[in-house]
Design a protein around this motif. Structure first.
Motif, PDB file in Angstrom:
ATOM      1  N   PHE A 327      87.108  -4.983 -41.383  1.00 57.62           N
ATOM      2  CA  PHE A 327      85.666  -4.745 -41.503  1.00 57.62           C
ATOM      3  C   PHE A 327      85.056  -5.817 -42.412  1.00 57.62           C
ATOM      4  O   PHE A 327      85.594  -6.092 -43.493  1.00 57.62           O
ATOM      5  CB  PHE A 327      85.386  -3.363 -42.101  1.00 57.62           C
ATOM      6  CG  PHE A 327      85.967  -2.224 -41.317  1.00 57.62           C
ATOM      7  CD1 PHE A 327      85.183  -1.516 -40.415  1.00 57.62           C
ATOM      8  CD2 PHE A 327      87.295  -1.846 -41.487  1.00 57.62           C
ATOM      9  CE1 PHE A 327      85.712  -0.454 -39.695  1.00 57.62           C
ATOM     10  CE2 PHE A 327      87.839  -0.791 -40.771  1.00 57.62           C
ATOM     11  CZ  PHE A 327      87.039  -0.095 -39.875  1.00 57.62           C
ATOM     12  N   PHE A 328      83.946  -6.383 -41.979  1.00 59.19           N
ATOM     13  CA  PHE A 328      83.204  -7.351 -42.787  1.00 59.19           C
ATOM     14  C   PHE A 328      81.880  -6.693 -43.172  1.00 59.19           C
ATOM     15  O   PHE A 328      81.085  -6.337 -42.294  1.00 59.19           O
ATOM     16  CB  PHE A 328      82.958  -8.639 -42.015  1.00 59.19           C
ATOM     17  CG  PHE A 328      84.223  -9.370 -41.636  1.00 59.19           C
ATOM     18  CD1 PHE A 328      84.698 -10.407 -42.429  1.00 59.19           C
ATOM     19  CD2 PHE A 328      84.939  -9.023 -40.491  1.00 59.19           C
ATOM     20  CE1 PHE A 328      85.867 -11.081 -42.090  1.00 59.19           C
ATOM     21  CE2 PHE A 328      86.097  -9.698 -40.140  1.00 59.19           C
ATOM     22  CZ  PHE A 328      86.565 -10.728 -40.937  1.00 59.19           C
ATOM     23  N   THR A 329      81.647  -6.552 -44.470  1.00 59.63           N
ATOM     24  CA  THR A 329      80.511  -5.769 -44.945  1.00 59.63           C
ATOM     25  C   THR A 329      79.666  -6.542 -45.942  1.00 59.63           C
ATOM     26  O   THR A 329      80.204  -7.204 -46.841  1.00 59.63           O
ATOM     27  CB  THR A 329      81.001  -4.470 -45.630  1.00 59.63           C
ATOM     28  OG1 THR A 329      81.941  -3.803 -44.783  1.00 59.63           O
ATOM     29  CG2 THR A 329      79.833  -3.546 -45.937  1.00 59.63           C
ATOM     30  N   ARG A 330      78.352  -6.463 -45.753  1.00 59.60           N
ATOM     31  CA  ARG A 330      77.413  -7.004 -46.750  1.00 59.60           C
ATOM     32  C   ARG A 330      76.926  -5.846 -47.612  1.00 59.60           C
ATOM     33  O   ARG A 330      76.518  -4.806 -47.099  1.00 59.60           O
ATOM     34  CB  ARG A 330      76.204  -7.664 -46.085  1.00 59.60           C
ATOM     35  CG  ARG A 330      75.203  -8.268 -47.100  1.00 59.60           C
ATOM     36  CD  ARG A 330      73.939  -8.727 -46.408  1.00 59.60           C
ATOM     37  NE  ARG A 330      73.157  -7.601 -45.887  1.00 59.60           N
ATOM     38  CZ  ARG A 330      72.285  -6.899 -46.617  1.00 59.60           C
ATOM     39  NH1 ARG A 330      72.083  -7.181 -47.888  1.00 59.60           N
ATOM     40  NH2 ARG A 330      71.618  -5.891 -46.054  1.00 59.60           N
ATOM     41  N   LEU A 331      76.987  -6.033 -48.924  1.00 60.08           N
ATOM     42  CA  LEU A 331      76.571  -4.998 -49.862  1.00 60.08           C
ATOM     43  C   LEU A 331      75.587  -5.565 -50.869  1.00 60.08           C
ATOM     44  O   LEU A 331      75.704  -6.721 -51.280  1.00 60.08           O
ATOM     45  CB  LEU A 331      77.794  -4.439 -50.605  1.00 60.08           C
ATOM     46  CG  LEU A 331      78.805  -3.676 -49.750  1.00 60.08           C
ATOM     47  CD1 LEU A 331      80.141  -3.572 -50.466  1.00 60.08           C
ATOM     48  CD2 LEU A 331      78.279  -2.297 -49.408  1.00 60.08           C
ATOM     49  N   VAL A 344      82.141  -8.774 -48.220  1.00 61.66           N
ATOM     50  CA  VAL A 344      83.497  -8.277 -48.430  1.00 61.66           C
ATOM     51  C   VAL A 344      84.249  -8.164 -47.111  1.00 61.66           C
ATOM     52  O   VAL A 344      83.703  -7.734 -46.094  1.00 61.66           O
ATOM     53  CB  VAL A 344      83.457  -6.893 -49.126  1.00 61.66           C
ATOM     54  CG1 VAL A 344      84.849  -6.299 -49.227  1.00 61.66           C
ATOM     55  CG2 VAL A 344      82.827  -7.013 -50.503  1.00 61.66           C
ATOM     56  N   LYS A 345      85.509  -8.559 -47.146  1.00 58.18           N
ATOM     57  CA  LYS A 345      86.410  -8.414 -46.003  1.00 58.18           C
ATOM     58  C   LYS A 345      87.449  -7.350 -46.354  1.00 58.18           C
ATOM     59  O   LYS A 345      88.194  -7.486 -47.328  1.00 58.18           O
ATOM     60  CB  LYS A 345      87.114  -9.747 -45.711  1.00 58.18           C
ATOM     61  CG  LYS A 345      88.171  -9.672 -44.618  1.00 58.18           C
ATOM     62  CD  LYS A 345      88.889 -11.008 -44.478  1.00 58.18           C
ATOM     63  CE  LYS A 345      90.001 -10.943 -43.446  1.00 58.18           C
ATOM     64  NZ  LYS A 345      90.730 -12.249 -43.338  1.00 58.18           N
ATOM     65  N   CYS A 358      88.913  -8.165 -50.166  1.00 65.13           N
ATOM     66  CA  CYS A 358      88.579  -9.324 -50.985  1.00 65.13           C
ATOM     67  C   CYS A 358      87.201  -9.804 -50.548  1.00 65.13           C
ATOM     68  O   CYS A 358      86.590  -9.227 -49.648  1.00 65.13           O
ATOM     69  CB  CYS A 358      89.616 -10.437 -50.828  1.00 65.13           C
ATOM     70  SG  CYS A 358      89.730 -11.083 -49.136  1.00 65.13           S
ATOM     71  N   LEU A 359      86.697 -10.835 -51.160  1.00 68.90           N
ATOM     72  CA  LEU A 359      85.440 -11.418 -50.712  1.00 68.90           C
ATOM     73  C   LEU A 359      85.635 -12.084 -49.360  1.00 68.90           C
ATOM     74  O   LEU A 359      86.732 -12.542 -49.032  1.00 68.90           O
ATOM     75  CB  LEU A 359      84.925 -12.451 -51.716  1.00 68.90           C
ATOM     76  CG  LEU A 359      84.546 -11.957 -53.111  1.00 68.90           C
ATOM     77  CD1 LEU A 359      84.051 -13.133 -53.957  1.00 68.90           C
ATOM     78  CD2 LEU A 359      83.479 -10.868 -53.041  1.00 68.90           C
ATOM     79  N   ASP A 360      84.581 -12.123 -48.570  1.00 73.30           N
ATOM     80  CA  ASP A 360      84.576 -12.924 -47.346  1.00 73.30           C
ATOM     81  C   ASP A 360      84.209 -14.343 -47.774  1.00 73.30           C
ATOM     82  O   ASP A 360      83.044 -14.652 -48.025  1.00 73.30           O
ATOM     83  CB  ASP A 360      83.543 -12.368 -46.362  1.00 73.30           C
ATOM     84  CG  ASP A 360      83.483 -13.177 -45.075  1.00 73.30           C
ATOM     85  OD1 ASP A 360      84.218 -14.188 -44.964  1.00 73.30           O
ATOM     86  OD2 ASP A 360      82.686 -12.816 -44.180  1.00 73.30           O
ATOM     87  N   TYR A 361      85.206 -15.208 -47.871  1.00 72.33           N
ATOM     88  CA  TYR A 361      85.001 -16.533 -48.442  1.00 72.33           C
ATOM     89  C   TYR A 361      84.238 -17.486 -47.526  1.00 72.33           C
ATOM     90  O   TYR A 361      83.895 -18.595 -47.929  1.00 72.33           O
ATOM     91  CB  TYR A 361      86.344 -17.140 -48.839  1.00 72.33           C
ATOM     92  CG  TYR A 361      87.089 -16.285 -49.832  1.00 72.33           C
ATOM     93  CD1 TYR A 361      86.646 -16.161 -51.140  1.00 72.33           C
ATOM     94  CD2 TYR A 361      88.230 -15.574 -49.449  1.00 72.33           C
ATOM     95  CE1 TYR A 361      87.314 -15.356 -52.051  1.00 72.33           C
ATOM     96  CE2 TYR A 361      88.910 -14.769 -50.351  1.00 72.33           C
ATOM     97  CZ  TYR A 361      88.444 -14.668 -51.652  1.00 72.33           C
ATOM     98  OH  TYR A 361      89.098 -13.870 -52.551  1.00 72.33           O
TER      99      TYR A 361
END
Length: 427
Positions: A327-331, A344-345, A358-361
């Protein structure tokens, strides 16, 4: 879960905007180098001073023009140097106090010299030994906000939290003697004292008189000077921390005392130690089956409805590869007009009932680094009815935040995270 990483500090950080305080007692170094306690000089005026203090060309002399003499604290006795204005200093063992005093740098400054510039991101703290300084805004250099003298200090927030300077500070008297403490000096001095959570909490909870003014954890300043998250730009690095292993149970065997704490409804905290000294594992029993607990953790689109102070949450991409769902999420989190956005990934490993994140780099977040770990195990005594939840987090708020503060926020974030999952799983 990662949201609590940031809001745990936001909800507590209500501190003095310039970091200047009077305190009742001070440390001094005697001729033998021992630390003793004495009473500071009489209180100096901390109220507004609208005069210019007789300065010539106020605001012209800046740090790069300074011709101050410098030296180490061990070259002198450091009379009236105050390192007890905060509990974090009061709690230090004598060995740490001695190291810290030896690392103080002496500055002998002249009238009009600027030691702090508003909005700069340096992180030095200054103790005033002789003379006076005045604080002012760059837009109104002739208007003094407050005057400080021996026994006062400036720069507390910058040292501990890396916040931008709230005001500029210059020398008001003909001459002044200050002692400078850097973040690196603080971190390298504190070796023997384990600073308690209560001490850090008291530091975070310090308040000031103007309740309309709020100082929050600063966003990152990137190489190009920008501070905003971006969908298009990659993060400043591709990962600094060693990732959590989804198949590894971080805490395997709990002792009798830990089991007692969990049975009574509390949470058990365990430090991993070694190279993972900054990682804390929180274990919590939840009166809900494993599937219900995992459903709450993976419900990212509704974090803004469940996790305190989460303003926005959205899943912008998903992937599935056999036993692993990604899941790739923006918060976005925030309080009192301040917000922080990050990407976040998260990987859900079905075989192990675990989620590592972890962060989505590939996107630019307003945080330096973060990673975390969830593990939902069937309860050993009630496997179909209860869950034994494990959570750990590691993060970096940037190089400007001192180690003891970062460690506290890690522990606070982990504890708060299991609390909201437990609450919503048991509904």
């Amino acid at each position: 879960m990662k949201v609590l990483l940031y809001i745990s500090l936001f909800s507590l950080l209500q501190t003095n905007a310039i970091g200047a305080f009077k305190i009742p007692r001070i440390f001094r170094r005697n001729a033998r180098g021992d630390s003793t306690v004495s009473i500071p000089s009489p209180n100096h005026n901390l109220t507004d001073n609208t005069g210019s203090g007789g300065l010539k060309n106020p605001g012209i002399l800046r740090r790069e023009d300074r011709k101050s003499a410098t030296g180490k604290a061990k070259d002198g006795i450091c009379e009236s140097v105050d390192i007890q204005q905060l509990p974090v200093f009061k709690s230090l063992l004598p060995s740490d106090v001695n190291r810290l005093m030896d690392r103080l740098e002496k500055l002998e400054s002249d009238e009009g010299e600027v030691i702090i510039v508003e909005n700069d991101r340096d992180n030095d703290m200054y103790f005033i030994s002789e003379g006076e300084v005045e604080c002012y805004h760059e837009k109104k250099p002739k208007h003094s906000v407050k005057t400080l003298g021996p026994g006062d200090n400036v720069g507390e927030l910058a040292l501990f939290f890396g916040t931008p300077r709230a005001l500029s500070v210059r020398i008001k008297s003909k001459k002044a003697v200050l002692w400078k403490l850097t973040k690196d000096s603080f971190d390298s001095s504190v070796k023997d004292t384990e600073i308690s959570d209560d001490v850090i909490l008291s530091l975070l909870k310090r308040t000031y008189s103007d309740e309309k003014t709020w100082v929050n954890l600063p966003k990152m300043t990137f190489a190009d000077g920008k501070t905003h998250a971006s969908w298009e730009r990659p993060h400043t690095h591709a990962g600094k921390f060693e990732a959590y292993v989804p198949s590894k149970l971080l805490v395997k065997d709990l002792d009798v005392q830990a089991e007692k704490v969990l049975k009574e409804g509390g949470s058990y905290k365990h430090s991993l130690g070694g190279k993972y000294f900054n990682r804390i594992v929180v274990v919590q029993d939840v009166e809900a089956p494993v599937k219900a607990v995992l459903n709450e953790i993976l419900d990212y689109n509704n974090y803004n409805k469940k996790v305190p102070q989460t303003l926005e949450s959205e899943v912008y991409n998903t992937k599935s590869n056999g036993d692993v769902d990604t899941f790739f999420t923006r918060l976005k989190t925030g309080m009192r007009g301040f917000s922080m956005e990050f990407f976040v990934k998260s990987e859900y490993h079905k075989k192990h009932n675990s989620v590592v994140w972890c962060l989505d780099y590939e996107k630019l977040s307003e945080i330096d680094e973060a990673c975390g770990y969830w593990r939902a195990e069937p309860h050993p005594s009630f496997p179909d009815e209860k869950t034994r939840l494990h959570y750990s987090v590691d993060m970096s708020l940037g190089s400007n935040v001192v180690g003891c503060v970062a460690s506290y926020i890690n522990k606070k974030a982990a504890n708060d995270a299991v609390a909201w999952v437990k609450k919503h799983s048991e509904k």
